[in-house]
Design an enzyme around this catalytic site. Sequence first.
Site, PDB file in Angstrom:
ATOM      1  N   LYS A  33       0.852  -1.205   0.000  1.00  0.00           N
ATOM      2  CA  LYS A  33       0.000   0.000   0.000  1.00  0.00           C
ATOM      3  C   LYS A  33       0.886   1.252   0.000  1.00  0.00           C
ATOM      4  O   LYS A  33       2.102   1.152   0.205  1.00  0.00           O
ATOM      5  CB  LYS A  33      -0.931  -0.026   1.200  1.00  0.00           C
ATOM      6  CG  LYS A  33      -0.224   0.053   2.530  1.00  0.00           C
ATOM      7  CD  LYS A  33      -1.234   0.019   3.650  1.00  0.00           C
ATOM      8  CE  LYS A  33      -0.530   0.046   4.995  1.00  0.00           C
ATOM      9  NZ  LYS A  33      -1.377   0.467   6.080  1.00  0.00           N
ATOM     10  N   ARG A 129      -9.597   0.520  15.734  1.00  0.00           N
ATOM     11  CA  ARG A 129      -9.597   1.339  14.519  1.00  0.00           C
ATOM     12  C   ARG A 129     -10.625   0.719  13.581  1.00  0.00           C
ATOM     13  O   ARG A 129     -11.696   1.254  13.392  1.00  0.00           O
ATOM     14  CB  ARG A 129      -8.172   1.349  13.937  1.00  0.00           C
ATOM     15  CG  ARG A 129      -7.909   2.404  12.925  1.00  0.00           C
ATOM     16  CD  ARG A 129      -6.455   2.408  12.490  1.00  0.00           C
ATOM     17  NE  ARG A 129      -6.023   1.128  11.887  1.00  0.00           N
ATOM     18  CZ  ARG A 129      -4.843   0.928  11.320  1.00  0.00           C
ATOM     19  NH1 ARG A 129      -3.946   1.899  11.283  1.00  0.00           N
ATOM     20  NH2 ARG A 129      -4.528  -0.241  10.795  1.00  0.00           N
ATOM     21  N   TYR A 253      18.395  29.253   7.452  1.00  0.00           N
ATOM     22  CA  TYR A 253      17.256  29.911   8.113  1.00  0.00           C
ATOM     23  C   TYR A 253      17.330  29.768   9.617  1.00  0.00           C
ATOM     24  O   TYR A 253      17.644  28.689  10.142  1.00  0.00           O
ATOM     25  CB  TYR A 253      15.945  29.261   7.664  1.00  0.00           C
ATOM     26  CG  TYR A 253      15.546  29.556   6.242  1.00  0.00           C
ATOM     27  CD1 TYR A 253      15.254  30.854   5.834  1.00  0.00           C
ATOM     28  CD2 TYR A 253      15.421  28.527   5.318  1.00  0.00           C
ATOM     29  CE1 TYR A 253      14.864  31.112   4.526  1.00  0.00           C
ATOM     30  CE2 TYR A 253      15.031  28.773   4.012  1.00  0.00           C
ATOM     31  CZ  TYR A 253      14.755  30.071   3.622  1.00  0.00           C
ATOM     32  OH  TYR A 253      14.375  30.318   2.341  1.00  0.00           O
ATOM     33  N   MET A 301      13.559  24.110   1.815  1.00  0.00           N
ATOM     34  CA  MET A 301      12.631  23.393   0.929  1.00  0.00           C
ATOM     35  C   MET A 301      13.376  22.466  -0.051  1.00  0.00           C
ATOM     36  O   MET A 301      12.985  21.322  -0.258  1.00  0.00           O
ATOM     37  CB  MET A 301      11.772  24.402   0.157  1.00  0.00           C
ATOM     38  CG  MET A 301      10.638  23.760  -0.597  1.00  0.00           C
ATOM     39  SD  MET A 301       9.626  24.955  -1.473  1.00  0.00           S
ATOM     40  CE  MET A 301       8.714  25.697  -0.149  1.00  0.00           C
TER      41      MET A 301
HETATM   42  C1  LIG Z   1      -3.993  -4.335   8.328  1.00  0.00           C
HETATM   43  C2  LIG Z   1      -2.528  -4.193   8.110  1.00  0.00           C
HETATM   44  N1  LIG Z   1      -1.776  -5.286   7.995  1.00  0.00           N
HETATM   45  C3  LIG Z   1      -0.446  -5.204   7.804  1.00  0.00           C
HETATM   46  C4  LIG Z   1       0.200  -3.981   7.740  1.00  0.00           C
HETATM   47  C5  LIG Z   1       1.692  -3.943   7.582  1.00  0.00           C
HETATM   48  O1  LIG Z   1       2.276  -3.458   8.761  1.00  0.00           O
HETATM   49  P1  LIG Z   1       3.862  -3.290   8.891  1.00  0.00           P
HETATM   50  O2  LIG Z   1       4.246  -2.258   7.895  1.00  0.00           O
HETATM   51  O3  LIG Z   1       4.071  -2.843  10.291  1.00  0.00           O
HETATM   52  O4  LIG Z   1       4.437  -4.605   8.581  1.00  0.00           O
HETATM   53  C6  LIG Z   1      -0.551  -2.816   7.872  1.00  0.00           C
HETATM   54  C7  LIG Z   1       0.119  -1.518   7.853  1.00  0.00           C
HETATM   55  O5  LIG Z   1      -0.240  -0.554   8.431  1.00  0.00           O
HETATM   56  C8  LIG Z   1      -1.950  -2.918   8.061  1.00  0.00           C
HETATM   57  O6  LIG Z   1      -2.720  -1.834   8.189  1.00  0.00           O
END
Ligand SMILES: Cc1ncc(COP(=O)(O)O)c(C=O)c1O
Length: 357
Positions: A33, A129, A253, A301
């Site tokens: 992701k 969550r 800066y 920047m």
């Molecule tokens: C549901 C879920 N599984 C797995 C992961 C992977 O976690 P990590 O990057 O700590 O291995 C995430 C990342 O946030 C997640 O949201």
Amino acid sequence: MRPARALIDLAALRHNYRLARELGGRKALAVVKADAYGHGAVRCARALEPEADGFGVACIEEALELREAGIRAPILLLEGFFDAAELALVEAHDLWFVVQADWQIDAIERARPAKPFTVWLKLDSGMHRLGLAAHEYRAALQRLQAMAQVGEVVAMTHFARADELDCDRTEQQLALFNQVCVEASLPTSLENSPALLGWPDVQGDWSRPGLMLYGASPFAGPHPLADRLRPVMTVESGIISVRDLDAGESVGYGARFVTRRPSRIGVVAMGYADGYPQFVPNGTPVAIDGHPGDLVGRVSMDMLTVDLTDHPAAGLGSRVELWGAQVRVHDLAARCETSAYQLLCALKRVPRHYLDE
Ligand SMILES: Cc1ncc(COP(=O)(O)O)c(C=O)c1O
């Protein structure tokens, strides 16, 4: 051309995936992701596809990017679908999804897929969550299992504090998961990177490594297994200007750094617009032509400054590593009160170059 670049070592990515698989024992869903934590989702997924059991993404847009690039392996939507209309795309692109709330079960019930969906039913074991509460879980499972729209169900949960090895929250979450899910004899999925590396008693059928794939440690200090990870991303740039300053001169800066001795200061083409953190302390580690060095002054920047006084051979064009094999991203994160997750994902504007075997 601006000398800033990110080198992505795909062989290291595969090495880290294999370590995750070895630790988890069974299947590992490579979490790609957020553009593979800033490493490029398509390139990373292609590099892993021959051996990966599947991929995890945050949303359907990320899944479609992988499918459009020709990735055929299973892809799991880690947050499920955001509205019922997405189920048509889920079906068309043969995606798996997490079920984390009752409204999603209602939507599945109304769908008429040609082939049953694969769903991962999430228990909220303490992260608070996403996921069903313990008292809702069994009923949700029974509903799903009674539907023709649903095929395989995987029981999953997610840890909130697995990176804190002296904290008992992971054990509490595990106990609740076992109490609620194990009897259902479903395939299970629990482990993120810190659980894989730090909690050997946590075992499931599917692990879900993210951060560790990219060679970063989730832990604050050294750790024998995390130390086996190979960094995937090296962020580097070059020195574009050098100045000699007397003692007592300020740099950049806000005069965040004042020379205590006659000093040589190098200006590096890298700044917070690239995703490098703006407020890092003087002395934050960098590597200058392969030698340990110090960042000094406030990051601006597009540029930052390093102390070249003890690097007489360095000068215009010298290579400065901001993070990579010499400056590990998790160590940098610890120095500037952020996480390796945030640093990696924040990188932008810097062109990526991919290295393979
Ligand atoms: C549901 C879920 N599984 C797995 C992961 C992977 O976690 P990590 O990057 O700590 O291995 C995430 C990342 O946030 C997640 O949201």
